[in-house]
Design a protein around this motif. Sequence first.
Motif: not given
Length: 317
Positions: A262-270
Amino acid sequence: MRDLISIIVPCFNEEEALPIFYEELATEISKLPCDTEVIFVDDGSKDRTPLIIKELCAEHEGLRYVILSRNFGKESAMLAGLKEAKGDYAAVMDADLQHPPRYLSVMYDAVKNPPEGEHPESAACYRTRKGGKPVGSLFSRFIRKRFAKLSGIDIPIGATDFRLVSRKMLDTYLSLCESNRFSKGLFNWIGFETKWIPYENEQRCAGRSSWSRSGLYGYGLEAILSFSDKPLRYGAALGAISCTLALILAIWVVIKTIIWGDPVAGFPSLFCMILFMGGSILLFLGLIGRYISKIYMETKQRPPYVTKETGSARKHE
Ligand code: UDP
Ligand code: MG
């Protein structure tokens, strides 16, 4: 022989307050068991303050004045007065009666006749909260607590510049040659015993305070920066913590990707992390800049104030 107390009064736009102030000061001075000289320092006032000071000096004995070439700030005005002091003791007080003159005798007594076991070289007043504006008091409590923690210099909450010092303390204070001065901290740094005397907060007798909320904030920050390098150390600590967290997060992301793909999740946290890191870097760069500017100003070795004129009371026949 009677002691001489030099009373230094920094004045900035105090035309309304000065006559009321001097009347009350004169009454209290007459009750003191010692001689006094009053040194008014005009800190580049834009109103009739210098004229009123000169009038007072012409009418009464034991008064002197120092007029600075422009507004250098209260710290510089106090320094200018303290350098002129000839007394065995020197006291500093505001011209707006927020430092009640009746406390001069209390402070003198505290230094001159201390109780057994105490050896104060200075006595200073601190305001109790009664009578103060709640927000102002909360704000100054916050600043003072931060100051004590960050600088390692402990002064009571409500500490004022209303202070009486012995000649020994004064000479030591004057021998400190830094031009960026925070006198409350410097007197504390010297290390001689100070007797702190509580008094109830008083309102200004006339005129307006020259401090704005942002000015007070700036003063607090200046005070911390001139006394300690802890903000820089906190910056380094924050950097170290962030690096550790980033490393842990990176390992977690790798493991998560290998196990769940699941490599693409987490943009907001980034996004939040980048904002936080960018903000922290800018904040601490700014702090470093402030320290560098302080070094820059100190290396110029400019005097903290420039005197335009000095004078003394006309002798009565
Ligand atoms: N003062 C000064 N130079 C300045 C600002 C203030 O000499 O640039 C003097 C002012 O005339 C007063 C004392 O410092 O005698 C305290 O100032 P103020 O009452 O404005 O401050 P506050 O009591 O509100 O802290
Ligand atoms: Mg005041």
